[in-house]
Design a protein around this motif. Structure first.
Motif, PDB file in Angstrom:
ATOM      1  N   GLU A   1      -6.565  -0.054  -5.244  1.00 23.39           N
ATOM      2  CA  GLU A   1      -5.748   0.932  -5.962  1.00 23.39           C
ATOM      3  C   GLU A   1      -6.412   1.322  -7.284  1.00 23.39           C
ATOM      4  O   GLU A   1      -6.327   2.463  -7.738  1.00 23.39           O
ATOM      5  CB  GLU A   1      -4.346   0.350  -6.216  1.00 23.39           C
TER       6      GLU A   1
ATOM      7  N   PRO B   1       0.823  -1.228   0.000  1.00 26.14           N
ATOM      8  CA  PRO B   1       0.000   0.000   0.000  1.00 26.14           C
ATOM      9  C   PRO B   1       0.849   1.267   0.000  1.00 26.14           C
ATOM     10  O   PRO B   1       0.585   2.190  -0.777  1.00 26.14           O
ATOM     11  CB  PRO B   1      -0.832  -0.152   1.280  1.00 26.14           C
TER      12      PRO B   1
ATOM     13  N   ILE C   1      -5.848  -5.389  -2.512  1.00 22.89           N
ATOM     14  CA  ILE C   1      -5.034  -4.160  -2.551  1.00 22.89           C
ATOM     15  C   ILE C   1      -5.006  -3.616  -3.980  1.00 22.89           C
ATOM     16  O   ILE C   1      -5.165  -2.421  -4.213  1.00 22.89           O
ATOM     17  CB  ILE C   1      -3.595  -4.439  -2.031  1.00 22.89           C
TER      18      ILE C   1
END
Ligand SMILES: C[S@@+](CC[C@H](N)C(=O)[O-])C[C@H]1O[C@@H](n2cnc3c(N)ncnc32)[C@H](O)[C@@H]1O
Length: 377
Positions: free
Chosen positions: A325, A287, A321
């Protein structure tokens, strides 16, 4: 023609080998022997994956499976690591210090394409037991961290397809499980495909050859600019350290002279273009790493033979993740796991597959799927 290909999904990975996740004390001889036999049949046999096999390790897997003393050594392999690969690398690393030994002669003969003599198993057993303590030190401390530059042959069409979709933009590369980061330097290598297509700097010391079994998708010939390169690895390999290089060479199987030469040549490039590799777990670091990626570049997250070392839950979190994004920017994702490599495009939490192919594990051949539908996942 631009191929838009149907098929793969990101999470196609081999199930982790159960025994490798058990504590050493509870690994039975029977399960260990089965693991070596499976390794021989599925990974060493030439029939299993042309060019990736090893007659030497096929024979020696049977030697291992039949010898409780050798299995007792294999039991000590670090949890989570592929046991046969680690065991054979530990022996080969130790062997590099004993070039006059009978086993070293067998390995050199295999490297030169010679037929394995029937005495190979005995020479292996004698050597391994004589150097047991040193080999166990490697088994308990080292990891199977190959870094196969040949794989760039099947990553390249993905990178160039992303470049074609984003004319004028640079690429931002994020390699998950980067090892030393050799694949982050893909644009410094020369590529020769059997289709006659060639790419990359003509003076590169790294020349990667690949049998493109049904040609290549339509690709631009010029390489895009790369404005960001970052790797993440639990244990980044520092190829500036000779011992790390020797361990990496030990992971190359005896018959694979071409791979060993490519590794040395790619190391020379690496010594002058050393990519940054963050040390730690992908799920923790990704991240923040994504926040550092320049917004004007096309983001490309890729990984080869890494997610098989993640738990199923970790694979799901990794995918979450990427999808999170993709709410902010387009995420291109090139997973090369299990039997396939793909190019995925994730936008607003939804992924589609742009390219997918079967490929030889070290990039010796690639066979693109030629269905020209985009596949929503
Ligand atoms: C088999 S190697 C492949 C290396 C490289 N991708 C290649 O294809 O040449 C797998 C790599 O993934 C790394 N790795 C495994 N689990 C990881 C995790 N959770 N986070 C970061 N790296 C990880 C290992 O340290 C190892 O270097």
């Amino acid at each position: 023609m631009r191929w838009r290909l149907a098929g793969d999904s990101a999470a196609t990975v081999d199930p982790a080998e159960e025994i490798e996740h058990l504590a050493p004390a509870v690994r039975s001889d029977r399960a260990l022997a089965q693991r070596f036999r499976r390794f021989a049949a599925e990974e060493c046999s030439e029939a299993s994956d042309e060019g990736a096999g090893s007659r030497t390790y096929e024979i020696l897997s049977e030697t291992m499976a039949n010898d409780p003393a050798l299995l007792g050594m294999a039991r000590r392999c670090r949890v989570g690591q592929p046991i046969p690969n680690l065991l054979f690398a530990a022996v080969k690393r130790t062997l590099a210090c004993f070039p006059a030994s009978e086993l070293a002669r067998h390995y050199r003969s295999a490297e030169a394409g010679g037929r394995q003599a029937p005495k190979l198993g005995r020479a292996f057993t004698e050597f391994a037991l004589a150097h047991r303590d040193r080999i166990i030190q490697y088994l308990e401390s080292r990891m199977v961290q190959t870094n196969e530059v040949g794989r760039c042959a099947y990553l390249l069409p993905g990178f160039l397809t992303i470049a074609a979709e984003n004319p004028g933009s640079a690429l931002a590369l994020l390699d998950v499980g980067a090892s030393a980061g050799l694949n982050l330097n893909w644009d410094e290598y020369r590529y020769r495909y059997s289709s006659g297509d060639e790419f990359g700097p003509t003076d590169s010391p790294v020349v990667i050859e690949c049998d493109a079994r049904n040609g290549l998708p339509e690709l631009p010939t010029a390489f895009p600019q790369v404005s960001f390169r970052l790797g993440i690895d639990l244990a980044p390999v520092n190829l500036g350290d000779d011992e790390e290089h020797r361990w990496m060479q030990a992971l190359v199987w005896p018959e694979h002279r071409g791979r060993a030469a490519l590794l040395s040549a790619a190391r020379d490039v690496w010594l002058r273009s050393q990519p940054t590799i963050l040390q730690g777990d992908t799920l923790e670091l990704l991240p923040d790493a994504l926040r550092d990626v320049p917004k004007d570049a096309a983001l490309c997250v890729f990984h080869c033979h890494t997610l098989n070392q993640f738990t199923p839950e970790a694979r799901e979190r990794f995918e979450s993740i990427l999808r999170a994004e993709s709410m902010e920017r387009v995420v291109y994702h090139i997973p090369s796991e299990g039997e396939r490599v793909s190019l995925r495009k994730i936008v607003g939490g939804t992924a589609e597959t742009l390219l997918t192919a079967r490929r030889q594990v070290h990039g010796k051949w690639i066979a693109w799927d030629t269905d020209i539908r985009v596949s929503p996942e």
